[in-house]
Design an enzyme around this catalytic site. Structure first.
Site, mmCIF file in Angstrom:
data_model
loop_
_atom_site.group_PDB
_atom_site.id
_atom_site.type_symbol
_atom_site.label_atom_id
_atom_site.label_comp_id
_atom_site.label_asym_id
_atom_site.label_seq_id
_atom_site.Cartn_x
_atom_site.Cartn_y
_atom_site.Cartn_z
ATOM 1 C CG HIS A 71 30.172 -19.158 7.256
ATOM 2 N ND1 HIS A 71 30.130 -18.365 8.667
ATOM 3 C CD2 HIS A 71 29.424 -19.849 7.323
ATOM 4 C CE1 HIS A 71 29.046 -18.775 8.966
ATOM 5 N NE2 HIS A 71 28.377 -19.806 8.475
ATOM 6 C CD GLU A 74 26.534 -19.705 3.817
ATOM 7 O OE1 GLU A 74 25.435 -19.866 4.555
ATOM 8 O OE2 GLU A 74 27.498 -20.370 4.003
ATOM 9 C CD GLU A 147 26.766 -20.749 11.659
ATOM 10 O OE1 GLU A 147 27.370 -21.271 10.832
ATOM 11 O OE2 GLU A 147 26.641 -19.283 11.382
#
Length: 427
Positions: A71, A74, A147
């Site tokens: 992640h 990404e 996040e």
């Protein structure tokens, strides 16, 4: 210039033709032209996800990295060398772009109404060029921590990943896809470079285009590109080592009503070519038992013990598979007992009948054809396979499936599987 040609595969049930080829560099390209739409969706999928934190490279041996690295990578690939955001370049072309990381994959996508070649060039840059600096990694670390905190404050997210952690303790599945606070802090610049080098190769990727375009135009685009040579994968992903599950657990959060999850972990691996059909079979089984058309759901709904929040998650791939039911209920202990007992005794369940199977199959069939009107759904759900079936085979699969097939899939999951529950109580 090397001519590129596509082979056709026709799916009569959906009256669609998918064009597919494997380029000289190893990239699999699949095309589904749909001229009745204005947009085109393009998605590149990399076979690298949150569970791939340990792998073996022939010249280096076993490598292990912090949770959340797929992640993190990404996020970082959207940043160019001059700190520009590639997403802004898509916007300048009139396109929308996004990305997401799952347990086993990372996908990057765009949607556009024109300038397809330019958007394809940007998508290629996004997944083949990486610019990392210590400063940019630290900057991104703060964003990802924020996040993670957002997900931690979401009761439904907490319920899902806490249940998963108890199904798969001491494995990468025990940590949220974004990672933990500690693991995110432990991700370093060289870790990102290592994983990019290991996984972001054309042979480990696939491109899918769906929407308003000409196959000839795409053939010409790739025929004119300098593709490079095939670089075979030298990475072996580690299998998950299953340990004893934690059968029941709970936590407290600020929720108005208790939230319950019941999870079932399958034993053993599933052959790649069997994954899609097995997923469909399990969805049919658990929808018959607990879906809104079941007598069980109707009785619980009428008595106020259950509401429309009940949801079903089925995950099947070659390395692990599980089923999870989540719901809001004022009687989590009683409902957990009922659900777990019903699952263990599924083969004699009153809701599992030929007539109910036909009803559930018809409902799934209708939902599928409704979804075919969404390019985004098609783009994110289709995945090319060398062997086995894809989403376009669903009508054929539903037509072929019998009640015995569903029961056999149930025995495969449940007989040797592990069953747990997790509850979030109001604080």
């Amino acid at each position: 210039m090397t001519p590129v040609t596509f082979e056709e595969k026709y799916y009569p049930a959906v009256k669609e033709t998918v064009y597919q080829t494997r380029l000289s560099n190893g990239l699999t390209v699949s095309l589904l032209p749909k001229k009745q739409f204005n947009e085109v969706y393009g998605v590149v999928t990399v076979q690298f996800g949150s569970v791939d934190t340990s792998f073996t490279i022939s010249e280096k041996g076993l490598q292990s990295y912090p949770a959340g690295i797929a992640h993190f990578l990404e996020h970082k690939l959207f940043e160019r060398e001059n700190a520009e955001d590639i997403m802004e370049s898509f916007t300048c072309l009139g396109a929308d772009s996004n990305a997401f990381t799952s347990f086993t994959k990372t996908s990057y996508l765009f949607s556009t109404i024109d300038q397809l070649s330019e958007n394809l060039d940007l998508l290629e840059e996004l997944v083949t060029v990486a610019h990392f600096t210590e400063e940019s990694v630290e900057r991104e670390r703060e964003i990802i921590q924020q996040e993670r905190e957002m997900y931690q404050d979401d009761p439904d997210s907490r319920l899902f990943f806490a249940t998963l952690a108890n199904l798969y303790p001491n494995t990468p599945l025990a940590t949220d896809i974004v990672g933990s606070e500690k693991s995110i802090n432990n991700i370093q610049l060289n870790n990102l470079k290592d994983n990019f080098t290991a996984f972001y190769k054309p042979v480990n990727m696939s491109l899918f285009l769906v929407g308003n375009f000409d196959v000839d135009t795409v053939e010409k685009y790739f025929s004119q590109k300098k593709l490079g040579d095939l670089e075979e994968i030298v990475v072996r992903k580690e299998k998950l080592t299953l340990q004893a599950v934690k059968e029941t657990d709970s936590l407290r959060m600020e929720v108005s009503s208790p939230k319950l999850a019941v999870g079932i972990r399958g034993a053993g691996e599933v052959a790649e070519e069997d994954c899609y059909r097995y997923n469909v079979l399990l969805k049919l089984l658990f929808t018959m038992m607990f879906g809104w058309t079941s007598e069980r759901f109707q009785k619980l709904y009428e008595t106020g013990k259950l509401d429309a929040s009940l949801s079903l998650e089925v995950e099947v791939n070659s390395r692990f598979h599980f089923v999870m039911l989540t719901m809001d209920t004022k009687e989590p202990v009683s409902l957990s007992h009922q659900f777990r007992k019903a699952i263990r005794q599924f083969s004699s369940d009153a809701d599992i009948t030929e007539e109910h199977l036909d009803l559930v199959k018809s409902e799934m069939f209708g939902e599928f054809f409704s979804s075919m009107n969404s390019l985004e759904f098609i783009a994110t759900q289709y995945e090319p396979v060398d062997k086995g079936e894809t989403i376009f085979d669903l009508p054929k699969i539903l037509q072929e499936i019998t009640l015995d097939d569903v029961l056999e899939a149930g025995h495969r999951l449940i007989d040797d599987g592990d069953l747990i529950d997790f509850t979030i109580f109001p604080s």
